[in-house]
Structure formats: C-alpha cells, structure tokens
Design an enzyme around this catalytic site. Structure first.
Site, short mmCIF file in Angstrom:
data_model
loop_
_atom_site.label_atom_id
_atom_site.label_comp_id
_atom_site.label_asym_id
_atom_site.label_seq_id
_atom_site.Cartn_x
_atom_site.Cartn_y
_atom_site.Cartn_z
N LYS A 16 22.51 14.25 27.62
CA LYS A 16 22.83 15.59 26.89
C LYS A 16 24.10 15.30 25.89
O LYS A 16 24.18 16.02 24.71
CB LYS A 16 23.00 16.78 27.65
N ARG A 89 28.52 26.20 33.34
CA ARG A 89 27.95 25.52 34.65
C ARG A 89 27.71 26.25 35.78
O ARG A 89 27.10 25.84 36.60
CB ARG A 89 28.92 24.32 35.10
N ARG A 130 26.80 3.27 33.08
CA ARG A 130 27.27 3.97 32.11
C ARG A 130 28.52 3.19 32.05
O ARG A 130 29.54 3.14 33.04
CB ARG A 130 27.33 5.33 32.32
N ARG A 162 33.65 5.62 34.68
CA ARG A 162 34.34 6.82 35.18
C ARG A 162 34.50 6.98 36.63
O ARG A 162 33.37 6.66 37.13
CB ARG A 162 33.41 7.96 34.51
N ARG A 173 27.67 15.50 42.26
CA ARG A 173 27.51 15.97 40.93
C ARG A 173 25.93 16.61 40.95
O ARG A 173 25.76 17.55 40.35
CB ARG A 173 27.98 15.23 39.81
#
Ligand code: AMP
Length: 220
Positions: A16, A89, A130, A162, A173
């Site tokens: 996103k 969120r 990633r 990350r 998450r």
C-alpha cells in the site's frame, strides 16, 4: 473544486505504501504516511523521534495522541487531495480523523478507503525480502531489486532490513492489523466508500486497477 481523500488499508507488506506513492506522483495530492513521518523523526533525532523509537522497534502502535498531532500538522498543507498510508489504524484514530474531517472538509469533499488485499503467506514472504532506505525508498530482493546490491538507486544510501520486518515482529504486526482494521473497514463499507483492490498482482497492474476504479468514481 472538491478535495479528494484516499485512505489506504492493507496488511504490512501489502504494497500500500508503494501504491500510495505512485498515486501521489500521478496526482498533485499530498501523501501522509505516519510510518515514514515517524522514521524521519527518528532519523533526525528529534524529541518526538526519541519518544517513538521503542514502539517502532517492537512493531507496537505509537500512542494515539502523538500520532494524531503529526497527522493534524500534515493536514495543514495546501493541496487538492490527501493520501493516507498507515492512518487510521484503530477505531479511536478513525474517530479522531472523522472529527478532524468535520472541522476541515467542505460538503462536497470526498473521502474513500482503499483496501489492498493480500494473504498472510504472501505478506510474510514479501516482508522478509524487503529492504529499505532512510530516504523512504523500498526494494524487494526478487521483484524490485536495487541496481547495486545493498545500495539505494535513488540516493546511494545503504539499504537495511527494518527491525519490524523480522519474523517475530511481522507476526505481531499482522495480528494487530487484523484486530484493529476490521471495524474501520466495516465503517467505510457501510458508508459505501470502500474500494477493494486485489493486491497479489504485479505492482504496475495494481496501480492500473486503482486508477481505473478512481476514474469510475470520478475521483481522478
Ligand atoms: P508502517 O510504516 O505503516 O508499517 O509503520 C511502522 C510503525 O510506525 C508501526 O509499526 C507503528 O509503530 C508506527 N505507526 C505508523 N502509523 C501509526 C499509527 N497510525 N498509529 C500508531 N503507530 C503508528
């Protein structure tokens, strides 16, 4: 002219952020990515950065008050549209955002939620591949690798994984996303303002689908 607001939803790793960036480039709308804003505060060593660092490291939500102040500040920018990535969120953030909209938006301004749907297995695979850069650029080792290994194509910075893209934090998450997002998506669905996009397609195709759906709704 009416202002357009697109609020992106999707699990971490749904792409996103990438899609929000592509939409921002196509339009002259301002992107508000709370994750990017927090990471910039941390990188710049600001007071806010120092107080939110521990939450980002653990993949936990930053307290709503700190997050909302950042969002309210960003909403002061002059623009014909806003793109939200990573906010709201939870239900409380949604209510806060709706209160801000009531204060700031005009009657014919339009706000839509856009859900990029991706399954858990795909998300876990994507996040482990990633690599990120402090400038905000994001790469995928297989689908979107940098030209030179470990180096950002845009700024030449050193790429990193990350901390919250590590397996244990990813699981946390994802759980958080499903717990918190359902009631928010239900709200937009009831308003008839939810756009659903299939997120397990090539990046370009997803972008095309988003543009098509926004055109149909006369948002672009
Ligand atoms: P993201 O880049 O959207 O995956 O966000 C990375 C991290 O920033 C999250 O795991 C949270 O620690 C923090 N964060 C981003 N957006 C929010 C938000 N709306 N509310 C609270 N914390 C947030």
């Amino acid at each position: 002219m009416s202002k357009k607001i697109i609020i992106f939803f999707g699990p971490p790793g749904s792409g996103k952020g990438t899609q929000a960036e592509m939409l921002a480039k196509k339009t002259d709308w301002k992107k508000i990515s709370t994750g990017d804003l927090f990471r910039a505060e941390i990188a710049n060593g600001t007071k806010l950065g120092k107080s939110v660092g521990k939450y980002l490291q653990a993949g936990k939500l930053v307290p709503d008050k700190l997050t909302l102040s950042l969002v309210e500040e960003s909403l002061k920018q002059k623009t014909s549209g806003f793109i939200f990535d990573g906010f709201p969120r939870n239900k409380r953030q949604l209510n806060d955002l709706l209160a801000v909209f009531r204060k700031r938006l005009k009657k014919n301004d339009l706000a839509y939620a856009l859900e990029v749907a991706v399954g858990d297995k795909e998300v876990k695979q994507r996040l482990s591949q990633r690599r990120s850069c402090a400038c905000g650029a994001v790469y995928h080792l297989i689908y979107n690798p940098p030209i030179n290994e470990g180096v950002c194509d845009i700024c030449g910075g050193k790429l990193f994984t990350r901390n919250d893209d590590k397996p244990k934090v990813i699981a946390h998450r994802l759980k958080l996303y499903y717990n918190e997002s359902k009631s928010i998506l239900d709200y937009w669905q009831k308003q008839g303002r939810l756009i659903k996009i299939a997120g397990e397609q090539p990046i370009k195709k997803i972008h095309e689908e988003i543009m098509e759906k926004l055109k149909k709704l006369k948002l672009v």
